[in-house]
Design a protein around this motif. Structure first.
Motif, mmCIF file in Angstrom:
data_model
loop_
_atom_site.group_PDB
_atom_site.id
_atom_site.type_symbol
_atom_site.label_atom_id
_atom_site.label_comp_id
_atom_site.label_asym_id
_atom_site.label_seq_id
_atom_site.Cartn_x
_atom_site.Cartn_y
_atom_site.Cartn_z
ATOM 1 N N VAL A 141 40.317 -14.807 13.612
ATOM 2 C CA VAL A 141 40.458 -15.718 12.465
ATOM 3 C C VAL A 141 39.114 -15.966 11.783
ATOM 4 N N ALA A 142 38.162 -15.059 11.971
ATOM 5 C CA ALA A 142 36.871 -15.168 11.286
ATOM 6 C C ALA A 142 37.079 -14.999 9.779
ATOM 7 N N PRO A 143 36.135 -15.480 8.965
ATOM 8 C CA PRO A 143 36.254 -15.307 7.509
ATOM 9 C C PRO A 143 36.422 -13.840 7.124
ATOM 10 N N ALA A 144 37.136 -13.601 6.046
ATOM 11 C CA ALA A 144 37.408 -12.239 5.585
ATOM 12 C C ALA A 144 36.103 -11.494 5.323
ATOM 13 N N GLY A 145 36.077 -10.222 5.733
ATOM 14 C CA GLY A 145 34.929 -9.374 5.459
ATOM 15 C C GLY A 145 33.840 -9.407 6.497
ATOM 16 N N VAL A 146 33.957 -10.304 7.485
ATOM 17 C CA VAL A 146 32.935 -10.377 8.544
ATOM 18 C C VAL A 146 33.297 -9.351 9.618
ATOM 19 N N THR A 147 32.386 -8.417 9.861
ATOM 20 C CA THR A 147 32.708 -7.326 10.792
ATOM 21 C C THR A 147 32.359 -7.645 12.232
ATOM 22 N N SER A 148 31.316 -8.427 12.458
ATOM 23 C CA SER A 148 30.904 -8.763 13.830
ATOM 24 C C SER A 148 30.694 -10.264 13.933
ATOM 25 N N PRO A 149 31.799 -11.038 14.022
ATOM 26 C CA PRO A 149 31.689 -12.499 13.925
ATOM 27 C C PRO A 149 30.874 -13.120 15.059
ATOM 28 N N GLN A 150 30.062 -14.106 14.716
ATOM 29 C CA GLN A 150 29.345 -14.911 15.706
ATOM 30 C C GLN A 150 30.108 -16.212 15.892
ATOM 31 N N VAL A 151 30.529 -16.453 17.130
ATOM 32 C CA VAL A 151 31.246 -17.680 17.481
ATOM 33 C C VAL A 151 30.282 -18.639 18.149
ATOM 34 N N ALA A 152 30.439 -19.937 17.893
ATOM 35 C CA ALA A 152 29.664 -20.963 18.594
ATOM 36 C C ALA A 152 30.580 -22.128 18.930
ATOM 37 N N LEU A 153 30.249 -22.852 19.981
ATOM 38 C CA LEU A 153 31.002 -24.045 20.358
ATOM 39 C C LEU A 153 30.167 -25.265 19.996
ATOM 40 N N LEU A 154 30.706 -26.119 19.144
ATOM 41 C CA LEU A 154 30.014 -27.320 18.673
ATOM 42 C C LEU A 154 30.435 -28.522 19.503
ATOM 43 N N SER A 155 29.479 -29.127 20.196
ATOM 44 C CA SER A 155 29.727 -30.259 21.086
ATOM 45 C C SER A 155 29.047 -31.516 20.543
ATOM 46 N N GLU B 268 32.243 -19.221 29.512
ATOM 47 C CA GLU B 268 33.365 -18.310 29.703
ATOM 48 C C GLU B 268 33.570 -17.390 28.490
ATOM 49 N N MET B 269 33.281 -17.906 27.294
ATOM 50 C CA MET B 269 33.418 -17.087 26.080
ATOM 51 C C MET B 269 32.184 -16.238 25.816
ATOM 52 N N GLY B 270 31.057 -16.603 26.438
ATOM 53 C CA GLY B 270 29.818 -15.888 26.180
ATOM 54 C C GLY B 270 29.244 -16.197 24.808
ATOM 55 N N VAL B 271 29.344 -17.487 24.389
ATOM 56 C CA VAL B 271 28.870 -17.896 23.063
ATOM 57 C C VAL B 271 27.896 -19.063 23.207
ATOM 58 N N PRO B 272 27.071 -19.313 22.189
ATOM 59 C CA PRO B 272 26.134 -20.435 22.257
ATOM 60 C C PRO B 272 26.852 -21.780 22.212
ATOM 61 N N LEU B 273 26.323 -22.733 22.974
ATOM 62 C CA LEU B 273 26.756 -24.132 22.898
ATOM 63 C C LEU B 273 25.760 -24.857 22.005
ATOM 64 N N VAL B 274 26.236 -25.428 20.909
ATOM 65 C CA VAL B 274 25.334 -26.060 19.950
ATOM 66 C C VAL B 274 25.757 -27.497 19.690
ATOM 67 N N GLU B 275 24.817 -28.286 19.193
ATOM 68 C CA GLU B 275 25.091 -29.622 18.681
ATOM 69 C C GLU B 275 24.820 -29.610 17.185
ATOM 70 N N GLY B 276 25.215 -30.683 16.500
ATOM 71 C CA GLY B 276 25.068 -30.727 15.061
ATOM 72 C C GLY B 276 23.647 -30.454 14.590
ATOM 73 N N ARG B 277 22.672 -30.950 15.342
ATOM 74 C CA ARG B 277 21.264 -30.789 14.946
ATOM 75 C C ARG B 277 20.802 -29.339 15.053
ATOM 76 N N ASP B 278 21.585 -28.489 15.732
ATOM 77 C CA ASP B 278 21.220 -27.081 15.882
ATOM 78 C C ASP B 278 21.711 -26.228 14.711
ATOM 79 N N LEU B 279 22.534 -26.807 13.829
ATOM 80 C CA LEU B 279 23.137 -26.044 12.743
ATOM 81 C C LEU B 279 22.627 -26.530 11.389
ATOM 82 N N ILE C 160 33.356 -21.619 14.319
ATOM 83 C CA ILE C 160 32.914 -22.759 15.134
ATOM 84 C C ILE C 160 34.121 -23.367 15.834
ATOM 85 N N TYR C 161 34.103 -23.312 17.169
ATOM 86 C CA TYR C 161 35.086 -24.054 17.963
ATOM 87 C C TYR C 161 34.493 -25.441 18.129
ATOM 88 N N ARG C 162 35.041 -26.385 17.388
ATOM 89 C CA ARG C 162 34.416 -27.712 17.360
ATOM 90 C C ARG C 162 35.146 -28.660 18.302
#
Length: 484
Positions: free
Chosen positions: A220-234, A251-262, A284-286
């Motif tokens: 469900v990444a935005p259209a046209g993105v070939t290698s999507p970067q997923v992050a979890l926002l905590s 478990e997903m192998g993605v960065p864990l970020v907070e609002g100040r990191d984005l 962003i899995y928020r």
């Protein structure tokens, strides 16, 4: 009918008239269920207690906690773990799986409709003010097309089994459902502590949840993105589910970020700060609520969110999971209309019915509630966590009178339901193995299709006679075994 008499651990176990998830009713018990039952019966109580202590120590050592908030403190606790598993047959699981998929499909159709043409409101199936006046309705989402039409990427449907052994949906959780980390960790714990109980049974795996979730989010990444970067926002370390945020990111192998990191740039793209510089984020899995997500769009005082995130979302530069505004779909009042909503969009009856619900904003529902107040559970539609509920059979005269007055003052704020005789599971207690009430929260992940994790979070009321399974009020969890 099978003739079975326990002689060991289960000798004194009595379900006390409730449907038992292990013993059940009738003669159609699968062989692998009987094998589990027999193996449990052959264990000694002393050895079971020793293993339970070892399991609790492991939970503590691994830091598998949740946070309980009081007026003064935030206390990290381990989630009490009940070592006797909850067992679900293949046949029962198929009912649960298909019922959850039907429900998630309907929720996504409903959300797309109310944020676009609002046909269901125009046709009078659901009252317009119930949706448009809902605190969780987000006008900012009106007309916004989300990738694949998926609003509810992660869903937790609370399901109970009643006194007749029938499954019932108690609640939909379409915002940020929590608890899946305990599902996976409970399984790992049982594999270490009870390999003899699990051997050659044929139990469906749960450890691939992280991979399934990551795959769905990429879809469900935005259209046209070939290698999507997923992050979890905590929201950060003080959130009650922070352990789960760490777990899922790992478990997903993605960065864990907070609002100040984005940060959102002038082209409405979202980037995360890394030691190598800015890196674009596409999905962003928020795990924070709408109101804290973007101080530009919602609460200006929020320090947890990302300024400009809604701009990026509206521009189609980032996907948010779950979508903004999904809370209107899991409202208690909207829940009462779900059978009608399923019929409207799918022309089907619910595979798993709601708990019978009286809608007090409707004349018949209010009359039914007022006439049977002492036998019903009355719930305010806008509250969570069990607040404001009146349990008729356990309420005194004054409480019933107060409830009646509240209903008359604001009937639209209430629904009522009969008390459900929740099913029970054998559970280790101070007096031995005893029945304790349980519910189930299966987790569904939706990308191009919907997949349901085989099992879910079985929450158990550890206090004798209690129907409250919430961890913050003394409940625990069990490993949930879905059999092949």
């Amino acid at each position: 009918m099978e003739s079975w008499k326990p002689t060991g651990l289960l000798k004194d176990y009595d379900p006390d008239g409730f449907y038992c998830e292990l013993l059940g009713f009738g003669e159609n018990r699968p062989a692998n269920v009987s094998t589990i039952r027999d193996r449990l019966d052959q264990m000694s109580l002393t050895r079971l207690r020793e293993r339970a202590v070892d399991a609790e120590r492991e939970l503590y050592n691994f830091g598998i906690t949740f946070t309980v908030y009081t007026q003064k403190d935030a206390i990290d606790r381990i989630l009490p773990f009940s070592v006797i598993p909850r067992v679900i047959t293949a046949e029962d699981w198929e009912t649960i799986r298909t019922g959850v998929i039907q429900r998630v499909t309907t929720l996504n159709l409903f959300l797309h409709d109310i944020y676009h043409d609002q046909k269901i409101l125009k046709d009078g199936v659901v009252p317009k003010d119930l949706v448009l006046g809902n605190a969780n309705y987000r006008p900012e989402m009106q007309g916004l097309d989300v990738p694949g039409g998926v609003y509810v990427h992660i869903d937790g449907t609370d399901i109970v089994r009643d006194g007749k052994g029938e499954f019932r949906v108690l609640e939909d959780n379409a915002r940020t459902p929590s608890g899946v980390s305990y599902v996976v960790e409970n399984r790992h714990l049982m594999q270490r502590a009870f390999p003899d109980l699990m051997a050659n049974i044929g139990i469906r795996p749960v450890s691939n949840y992280g991979q399934k979730l990551h795959d769905a989010l990429i879809e469900v990444a935005p259209a046209g993105v070939t290698s999507p970067q997923v992050a979890l926002l905590s929201p950060g370390t003080y959130n009650s589910a922070y352990f789960e945020h760490i777990f899922l990111a790992r478990e997903m192998g993605v960065p864990l970020v907070e609002g100040r990191d984005l940060v959102v740039d002038e082209d409405d793209r979202v980037f995360m700060r890394t030691i190598g510089g800015l890196q674009q984020v596409d999905v962003i899995y928020r795990r924070l609520n709408d109101e804290f997500l973007d101080p530009e769009a919602f609460n200006p005082d929020s320090l947890l969110g990302v300024p400009g995130l809604m701009r990026s979302y509206k521009a189609g530069k980032v996907t948010l999971a779950n979508a903004v505004g999904t809370g209107v779909a899991d409202d208690k009042a909207v829940y009462a209309y779900m059978p009608r909503i399923i019929k409207y969009y799918l022309d089907q009856d619910p595979i798993i019915a709601n708990v019978e619900t009286h809608i007090c904003r409707e004349k018949e529902g209010l009359e039914e509630t007022l006439d049977n107040l002492d036998s019903l559970v009355v719930k305010p539609v806008g509250e969570a966590g069990g607040y404001g509920i009146t349990i008729g059979p356990r309420a005194n005269t004054e409480e019933l009178a107060d409830c009646r007055q509240s209903l008359l003052n604001d009937p639209a704020n209430y629904i009522s339901q009969p008390m459900i005789e929740l099913s029970v599971c054998p559970t280790l207690s101070e007096e031995g193995v005893a029945p304790r009430h349980v519910d189930l929260r299966p987790f569904a992940v939706t990308g191009k299709e919907t997949w349901v994790l085989p099992g879910g979070l079985s929450r158990v009321a550890l206090r004798k006679g209690s129907l409250i399974v919430n961890s913050s009020q003394g409940g625990g969890s069990k490993d949930t075994w879905v059999l092949e």
